[in-house]
Structures are given as structure tokens and as C-alpha cells.
Design a protein around this motif. Structure first.
Motif, short mmCIF file in Angstrom:
data_model
loop_
_atom_site.label_atom_id
_atom_site.label_comp_id
_atom_site.label_asym_id
_atom_site.label_seq_id
_atom_site.Cartn_x
_atom_site.Cartn_y
_atom_site.Cartn_z
N PHE A 1 37.14 86.70 33.30
CA PHE A 1 38.31 86.54 32.45
C PHE A 1 39.36 87.61 32.76
CE2 PHE A 1 39.95 86.42 27.81
CZ PHE A 1 40.94 85.52 28.16
N GLY A 2 38.91 88.85 32.96
CA GLY A 2 39.84 89.92 33.29
C GLY A 2 40.59 89.63 34.59
N ARG A 3 39.87 89.16 35.60
CA ARG A 3 40.52 88.84 36.89
C ARG A 3 41.51 87.69 36.72
NH1 ARG A 3 35.18 89.73 38.81
NH2 ARG A 3 34.78 87.47 38.99
N PHE A 4 41.15 86.70 35.90
CA PHE A 4 42.05 85.58 35.66
C PHE A 4 43.33 86.04 34.99
CE2 PHE A 4 43.48 82.26 32.66
CZ PHE A 4 43.83 81.27 33.56
N LEU A 5 43.20 86.87 33.96
CA LEU A 5 44.40 87.38 33.28
C LEU A 5 45.26 88.20 34.22
CD1 LEU A 5 42.77 88.46 29.88
CD2 LEU A 5 44.31 86.53 30.25
N ALA A 6 44.62 88.99 35.09
CA ALA A 6 45.38 89.79 36.07
C ALA A 6 46.19 88.89 36.98
CB ALA A 6 44.43 90.67 36.87
N SER A 7 45.65 87.73 37.32
CA SER A 7 46.37 86.81 38.20
C SER A 7 47.61 86.22 37.54
CB SER A 7 45.44 85.67 38.66
OG SER A 7 45.20 84.75 37.60
N LYS A 8 47.69 86.30 36.22
CA LYS A 8 48.83 85.78 35.47
C LYS A 8 49.87 86.86 35.18
CE LYS A 8 47.17 81.64 35.10
NZ LYS A 8 47.83 80.50 35.78
N ALA A 9 49.62 88.07 35.63
CA ALA A 9 50.44 89.22 35.21
C ALA A 9 51.58 89.49 36.18
CB ALA A 9 49.55 90.45 35.05
N SER A 10 52.40 88.51 36.41
CA SER A 10 53.57 88.69 37.27
C SER A 10 54.55 89.66 36.60
CB SER A 10 54.25 87.34 37.51
OG SER A 10 55.43 87.50 38.23
N GLY A 11 55.02 90.64 37.36
CA GLY A 11 55.97 91.61 36.82
C GLY A 11 55.31 92.80 36.16
N ILE A 12 53.97 92.82 36.14
CA ILE A 12 53.23 93.96 35.58
C ILE A 12 52.59 94.71 36.73
CG2 ILE A 12 51.26 94.63 34.14
CD1 ILE A 12 51.87 92.13 32.43
N GLU A 13 52.84 96.00 36.81
CA GLU A 13 52.28 96.81 37.89
C GLU A 13 50.77 96.97 37.71
OE1 GLU A 13 54.34 100.48 38.80
OE2 GLU A 13 56.07 99.77 37.65
N HIS A 14 50.06 96.99 38.82
CA HIS A 14 48.61 97.19 38.80
C HIS A 14 48.31 98.43 39.63
CE1 HIS A 14 44.30 95.41 39.46
NE2 HIS A 14 44.32 96.43 38.63
N VAL A 15 47.85 99.47 38.95
CA VAL A 15 47.57 100.74 39.62
C VAL A 15 46.06 100.94 39.65
CG1 VAL A 15 47.96 103.23 39.62
CG2 VAL A 15 49.74 101.68 38.76
N LEU A 16 45.46 100.90 40.85
CA LEU A 16 44.04 101.15 40.98
C LEU A 16 43.81 102.64 41.19
CD1 LEU A 16 42.76 98.17 43.18
CD2 LEU A 16 42.08 98.72 40.84
N ALA A 17 43.38 103.30 40.15
CA ALA A 17 43.18 104.75 40.24
C ALA A 17 42.35 105.22 39.06
CB ALA A 17 44.52 105.48 40.25
N GLU A 18 41.65 106.31 39.26
CA GLU A 18 40.87 106.96 38.21
C GLU A 18 41.78 107.95 37.47
OE1 GLU A 18 37.45 106.77 36.29
OE2 GLU A 18 37.17 106.31 38.42
N VAL A 19 41.81 107.86 36.15
CA VAL A 19 42.56 108.84 35.36
C VAL A 19 41.67 110.06 35.16
CG1 VAL A 19 43.71 109.35 33.19
CG2 VAL A 19 43.92 107.07 34.20
#
Length: 511
Positions: free
Chosen positions: A173-191
Motif C-alpha cells: 500500500f505504501g508503494r502504491f501511494l508513493a506512485s500517486k505522489a506526483s509533485g511530492i519530493e521523495h528523499v531516501l535518507a536516514e534522519v
């Protein structure tokens, strides 16, 4: 094009994180902001997912439709399934189980003048008939049906006007929602840390591993049990361990069978209960138990005895049920498991997350980037705290069935029920359950009140006939009208359930 005004960072992906991002984006678009803020999701690449199934309430369907996500695509791409309610097994001293459907027949036919409360439920209780039999969703659950049937020309048509819920795999479900997130930045990083403003204590930057610090104006913490961001700005945890003593969960998988149940199975065990949630690919299961009453090895043996087969646990999860004392601190908002966690008995986690997000976006969002939200923040925290407290009381009620056959159940029956639950049970011995018995939830958003309590109370054998019968005793015409209405609806529900497609048949056709 105007430059974005500020930056809202959601830390943590998954269901809560991506829903937060999409709802924030949708709200700014709906309000037609000339310069909406930059929205990003900062997601760790190193967090494993367990993926043992999650159930929702009907609000998820409403949100997905509002986001413009088609149901058939969601079901097809995520391998999700339909949920009409919960089947509770062995929760009371009387063997057997009961259905807890999530539709409400009282909304189909208005109550007659002078009758306050869920009149069809009162009529069923006063007649000694199961409340669940007045619900269409009960027949759909029993028949393992889909929410659609076929019209004469072969087109699919909805069976019910009520929203149903879903079962899904969190990772898919998380991956599906990410695929719909046009215009939202996706930053792969550890805080790794947060940088704060010296005087106010507000977060100004997220310190990322291997990357430059990320400047932020507002942060939504969706890091789950880690509570990574809210924990750095002074959050304190309010534990519910005394009222909800189950503190371990042992998840595992089972293979899918010939049919797919459109309901969650919550089966009581000697020291807790076991969930069973079917997606299209497998059945996600788990045993939530009290390690005061049982060791993990004993829990595993009990599961295998119950199922008649060996299992392969996917870990052992420690649970500290409770909530943040404040969900919104400075410029950080905790959503999802970062904000609260209760045993997963009534899908309160995803429901609470969505209601909190809607509350925030509908009534508080305009103040966020101005920084002038002290009053809004206090009110929001008050509402959310009340919401989770009400959830906890509702879950505690499920242990009021009077079982005393094991040490755990004896403890819950003799001393485990909260004062609020005991007080309400005493009231409901004399009065029918009504909305007036619950604190008013200060929004129009859905909340746990009489419509969800009544099927549970009735299933546990806690609703005597006399109070409901007394309300209708002086109204022979209304009693007759109620009987005829229930008979008519029951007949219609049975016909509708026979017209509905089989659940697995419907899901297979989507592929």
C-alpha cells in the motif's frame, strides 16, 4: 509561477507518511493557494517491513476516492481485499462468536418521532434477536461476498450505499501511494538528528546521513514505533498498559485458501487474541498476548494447536499501548504509530491516523506556515487525546464477556475493566445504548460511539431486553413499524447478498 512558501517534511513513508503527503497536497490544491509549500517525504532506506496485514475502517475508502484513486486500481495493484467488519470468536463465557458489521441500518429508515436512539437496534434487542441480523454487511460476510452484483446487462452495480473497508499489506500500500505522489519530493535518507532554533525550540533542519541538512518549516513524524522526531522535541508517552495489558505480538503468515473472507477474524486465545487478515496473496496473522501470563514459546505452541499446523513467526513485537501526551509539539506533528498504538483489534490505528490528518488539514493547516498556531495546537491536542482515550475504552470493553477459564481472562473479568466501562455497563442494564452516553466528539468526522458499541455489547450478551423493550412498550404502532421494517430490510439484505459476486471471484476478475 510563484515560489513555494515554506517546506513541510513528512519523515517516514509507509501508509501514514504517504497518506499525509497526499492529503496535505490535496488540501492546498483545493484551497487554490497561489504559492503552496514544498512537500517532501523523507524515508529511510533501511527500515524493514513485516507485512502481516492491516485492516481499515470505511473512512479509508472515502479518503481514497476523494484523492481520485479508483477502487479497482487500488485493489488490483495492492492485492487488497474487502472488509465488511469483524468476526469475534470465543470472546465471552458462552462458546461461539458474533459478527461486528460496520454499516448502520438505523440510517436507512429515520426513527419515528419521539424515539431517541438507534431504533432498529432497540427493536431487535427488545425482541431477543441478534443485532447483527439487521445489517446487510452481516449477510455479505457470512456469504463471503463482494460489494457489487451484476445488473441485467452484465454491468457491476453496488450492493450497498454504505462504504466498506479494506484489508491490505502495508508495504504494498505504501508503494502504491508513493506512485500517486506526483509533485511530492521523495528523499531516501536516514534522519540522524534535528537542528532546532535556540529560543523557540522549533525544528529548523533535519540532519540527514550522507547528505546536507534539510531545511524545514514544519515536520510530520510518521516514523512509527521509533517516534524519531517527536521524541526529540519533548514528547512524553502516556501508557495504557493497565487497561490494555497485551504487550507482545507474534506475527506470521498462512497460505490463502479457496475462499477469501471479507472480514477480520479476531479469535480469543488463552492469554490474548489472534488476528487473521486475508489479502489476495496470503493471510496475515498474529497472536497478541500478555507475557505476564504466557511465554513466547507457549504462545507459539498455542497458535499451532489452534491451527493444527506449524507456523514460522516473523519476529516478536513488543507493545507499549498508549499515546503521546501531546501529538503536536512546536512545529512537529506526530501521526500514526508515532502518535499512538493500541492493540490492533478494531483498526483504530489507520482510522485514527486518517481522522487526525483530516482534522489537521481541514481546520489547522492555514496556520501552520505562519507559526501563529499556539491556540490551534492546544485544541488539536485536546481532541486527539480524547479520540485515542475513547478508542482505548472501546477496546477494553471487548474483555467484558465474563470469561474466567484462564488466568488472563480471570484477571480481565475480575479487575481488568476500566471504571468507565463498568459504569457504562451498569447504565446499559437500565437504559438502551444511546449517543448521549458518549462524550461528544467535537467534529463531524467519524468516531467510535453507539453504532460500533452495540454489535459488540450484543455479541457479548451484555444488552438485556428489558430497557429496549420498555422504550417501545407504550408505542404499539412504532413496535409494529419496527418489526415490519426489520423484516423488510432482512429480506432485501438476503436477496442482495445472493445477487452479490463472490469475494474471490470479484477480486480475481480485477486482475
Amino acid at each position: 509561477m510563484s515560489e513555494a512558501r515554506g517546506h513541510i517534511a513528512i519523515v517516514g513513508g509507509g501508509t501514514a507518511g504517504w497518506l499525509a503527503a497526499l492529503l496535505l497536497q490535496k488540501t492546498y490544491a483545493r484551497q487554490a493557494h497561489a504559492n503552496p509549500p514544498r512537500i517532501s517525504v523523507v524515508e529511510s532506506p533501511n527500515i524493514p517491513t513485516i507485512g502481516v496485514g492491516e485492516g481499515s475502517t470505511s473512512i479509508l475508502r472515502q479518503v481514497l476516492l476523494d484523492l481520485g484513486i479508483e477502487e479497482e486500481e487500488f485493489l488490483r495493484e495492492t492485492k487488497a481485499t474487502i472488509k465488511f467488519g469483524i468476526y469475534h470468536k470465543n470472546w465471552s463465557k458462552k462458546p461461539g462468536g458474533y459478527f461486528g458489521p460496520i454499516d448502520d441500518p438505523n440510517l436507512l429508515v429515520p426513527a419515528p418521532n419521539g424515539i431517541d436512539g438507534p431504533w432498529l437496534h432497540m427493536s431487535a434487542i427488545g425482541s431477543g434477536k441478534p443485532v447483527s441480523n439487521t445489517h446487510l454487511f452481516t449477510y455479505l460476510m457470512k456469504g463471503r461476498r463482494a460489494p457489487v452484483g451484476l445488473s441485467q446487462n452484465g454491468r457491476q452495480v453496488p450492493i450497498s450505499q454504505f462504504h466498506h473497508a479494506y484489508h491490505f499489506d502495508q508495504a504494498r500500500f505504501g508503494r502504491f501511494l508513493a506512485s500517486k505522489a506526483s509533485g511530492i519530493e521523495h528523499v531516501l535518507a536516514e534522519v540522524q538528528d534535528v537542528r532546532t532554533e535556540a529560543q523557540s525550540g522549533a525544528i529548523t533542519h533535519l540532519a540527514l546521513e550522507g547528505k546536507e541538512d534539510l531545511p524545514v518549516d514544519f515536520v510530520v513524524d510518521c516514523t512509527g514505533f521509533r517516534r524519531e522526531i517527536i521524541g526529540r522535541v519533548g514528547a512524553t508517552w502516556k501508557s495504557f498498559a493497565e487497561m490494555l495489558p497485551l504487550n507482545k505480538a507474534m506475527p506470521f503468515w498462512l497460505p490463502i485458501g479457496d475462499e477469501i473472507a471479507p472480514y477480520t477474524l479476531a479469535q480469543a486465545q488463552s492469554s490474548g487474541w489472534m488476528w487473521n487478515i486475508a489479502t489476495q496473496e496470503r493471510i496475515g496473522c498474529g497472536y497478541v498476548f500478555s507475557d505476564v501470563h504466557q511465554t513466547p514459546d507457549q504462545a507459539k505452541s498455542e497458535i499451532e494447536e489452534t491451527l493444527g499446523r506449524e507456523i514460522e513467526p516473523r519476529g516478536l513485537i513488543s507493545i507499549d499501548p498508549g499515546r503521546q501526551e501531546q501529538a503536536w509539539i512546536k512545529n512537529c506533528l506526530a501521526i500514526g504509530l508515532s502518535q499512538s498504538f493500541l492493540e490492533p483489534l478494531e483498526a483504530t490505528s489507520i482510522h485514527g491516523s486518517l481522522v487526525q490528518l483530516l482534522l489537521f488539514t481541514q481546520t489547522h493547516l492555514s496556520m501552520v506556515l505562519s507559526g501563529a498556531f499556539d491556540t490551534d495546537r492546544a485544541r488539536y491536542n485536546e481532541i486527539v487525546a480524547g479520540q485515542v482515550d475513547d478508542f482505548a475504552e472501546f477496546i477494553n470493553l471487548h474483555y467484558a464477556g465474563g470469561r474466567t477459564d484462564t488466568p488472563f481472562w480471570r484477571d480481565m473479568t475480575e479487575s481488568g475493566l476500566t471504571p468507565i466501562v463498568r459504569e457504562r455497563l451498569n447504565v446499559w442494564k437500565k437504559e438502551p445504548v444511546s449517543r448521549r452516553h458518549f462524550p461528544r466528539f467535537p467534529t463531524s468526522l467519524p468516531h467510535v460511539q453507539e453504532q460500533l458499541y452495540i454489535p459488540v455489547l450484543d455479541g457479548l450478551g451484555l444488552l438485556p431486553k428489558a430497557p429496549s423493550k420498555a422504550v417501545l412498550s407504550g408505542e404499539p404502532k412504532i413496535r409494529a413499524h419496527a418489526r415490519k421494517t426489520i423484516d423488510r430490510l432482512t429480506s432485501e439484505f438476503k436477496v442482495a447478498s445472493r445477487r452479490a459476486l463472490g469475494h474471490k471471484q470479484y477480486l480475481s476478475a480485477l486482475a
